[in-house]
Design an enzyme around this catalytic site. Structure first.
Site, short mmCIF file in Angstrom:
data_model
loop_
_atom_site.label_atom_id
_atom_site.label_comp_id
_atom_site.label_asym_id
_atom_site.label_seq_id
_atom_site.Cartn_x
_atom_site.Cartn_y
_atom_site.Cartn_z
N CYS A 133 -1.09 -5.68 1.14
CA CYS A 133 -1.77 -5.17 -0.07
C CYS A 133 -1.57 -6.07 -1.29
O CYS A 133 -2.32 -5.97 -2.26
CB CYS A 133 -1.29 -3.75 -0.38
SG CYS A 133 -1.65 -2.60 0.95
N HIS A 144 -3.12 -2.22 -7.88
CA HIS A 144 -3.42 -1.93 -6.47
C HIS A 144 -3.67 -0.42 -6.34
O HIS A 144 -3.00 0.39 -6.97
CB HIS A 144 -2.25 -2.35 -5.59
CG HIS A 144 -2.41 -1.94 -4.16
ND1 HIS A 144 -3.58 -2.18 -3.46
CD2 HIS A 144 -1.58 -1.29 -3.31
CE1 HIS A 144 -3.45 -1.69 -2.24
NE2 HIS A 144 -2.25 -1.16 -2.11
N ASN A 157 -7.23 3.13 -0.10
CA ASN A 157 -6.43 1.90 -0.16
C ASN A 157 -7.11 0.83 0.70
O ASN A 157 -7.12 0.92 1.92
CB ASN A 157 -5.02 2.20 0.36
CG ASN A 157 -4.11 0.99 0.33
OD1 ASN A 157 -4.56 -0.14 0.11
ND2 ASN A 157 -2.83 1.21 0.54
#
Ligand code: COA
Length: 322
Positions: free
Chosen positions: A113, A249, A279
């Site tokens: 990520c 994020h 996500n």
């Protein structure tokens, strides 16, 4: 002195939308739980014949158009991805071929990520030291391919997508600083437990998926992102109030809110896409950035704090004048 400046942004989301109601029909979950614990309402999922390079190509072409650059101007391609189309060639090389670019450096970067923030930091260094002048920096993921769609603790969290920027040499910043970190000690808390070298047959049969100890990841992520905000501000001699936009994020709205609180920032100054995208791992920061730029909230000259946290653990930030 040479700096690196973002001159264009682009993104792409697959057509298919998977809502929380759709997930209710697949696993023992419900819309209220997902919204309250994560902030997610829906996510985009690739079609069976779509892969990461398809999303990366569309995002890259939109970023090139926004920067008013042609493919021939590009002299570096970095694709941050955890879900490459193939073991090799890299997704960056596949993209280079699709764009009809020959000869420039092209490579994938794997920091889960945090991948896009890592890629931006690396491209910034290429440009600052004169090894590149016009880079394509992309985060692109098809996380749906490594999700166990029978595991309610992970399948509600992730989505697919891509975001891209064109990063160019400039006399003015640009990227002021990037801060990249990792601690492999935590690898077991968030991982895909098998890979090509440990279980080739299973990987070929796509029988290996994301596993996560969610609440432990949550705790470390919240603390770590708080610390990296301090580190980034201190490195640049800035105060919290100097940041115009937080571009975080997008894993969980509660983690985003904790970072915004740390910055004493109202959510009006945070670009939030987690509700619609879920996500998307390395794609989430550039997707949010593109969203903020295209809807007119992020303007030239604004000070942006980009930050991310992910498997590894990896974490990082970049302070950027847009
Ligand atoms: N639907 C309904 N219930 C669910 C569920 C779902 N999709 N997933 C888990 N649950 C249940 C659990 O089984 C547990 O039930 P129990 O108390 O009866 O055992 C309960 O909900 C609480 O589970 P827990 O994991 O403690 O929830 P949580 O508040 O920590 O929220 C996450 C779970 C995953 C949303 C949260 O931990 C999180 O976001 N973690 C960080 C994830 C992240 O950022 N990952 C990527 C980093 S890049």
């Amino acid at each position: 002195m040479t700096f690196a400046r973002i001159t264009g942004t682009g993104s792409d989301l697959p057509e298919k939308v998977l809502t929380n109601a759709d997930l209710e029909a697949m696993v023992d979950t419900n819309d209220q739980w997902i919204r309250e614990r994560t902030g997610i309402r829906q996510r985009h999922i690739v079609a069976p014949d779509e892969a990461t390079a398809d999303l990366a190509e569309r995002a890259a072409r939109r970023a090139l158009e926004a920067a008013d650059r042609r493919v021939g101007d590009i002299d570096l391609i970095i694709v941050a991805t955890t879900t490459p189309d193939r073991v090799f060639p890299s997704t960056a090389c596949l993209l280079q071929q699709r764009l009809g670019i020959h000869g420039c450096a092209a490579f994938d970067l794997q920091a889960v990520c945090t991948g896009f923030v890592y890629a931006l930091g690396v491209a910034d260094k290429f440009i600052r030291c004169g090894s590149a002048r016009c880079a394509l920096v992309i985060g692109a993921e098809t996380m749906s391919r490594i999700i166990d769609w029978t595991d309610r603790s992970t399948c509600v969290l992730f989505g697919d997508g891509a975001g891209a920027v064109v990063l160019e040499a400039s006399d003015e910043p640009g990227v002021h600083s990037s801060h990249l970190h990792a601690d492999g000690h935590y690898s077991h808390l968030l991982h895909v437990p098998k890979g090509v070298a440990t279980a080739p047959g299973e990987v070929a049969a796509a029988r290996t998926f994301v596993e996560m100890k969610g609440n432990e990841v949550f705790r470390v992520a919240t603390n770590t992102l708080g610390r990296i905000v301090d580190e980034t501000l201190a490195a640049n001699g800035l105060n919290k109030s100097d940041i115009d936009w937080l571009v975080p994020h997008q894993a969980n709205i509660r983690i985003i809110e904790a970072t915004a609180r740390k910055l004493k920032m109202s959510l009006d100054h945070v670009i939030i896409t987690v509700d619609r995208h879920g996500n998307t791992s390395a794609a989430s920061v550039p997707l949010a950035l593109d969203q903020g730029v295209r809807d007119g909230r992020i303007k030239r000259g604004d000070m942006l704090l980009l930050e991310a946290f992910g498997g590894g653990f990896t974490w990082g930030s970049a302070l950027v004048t847009y």
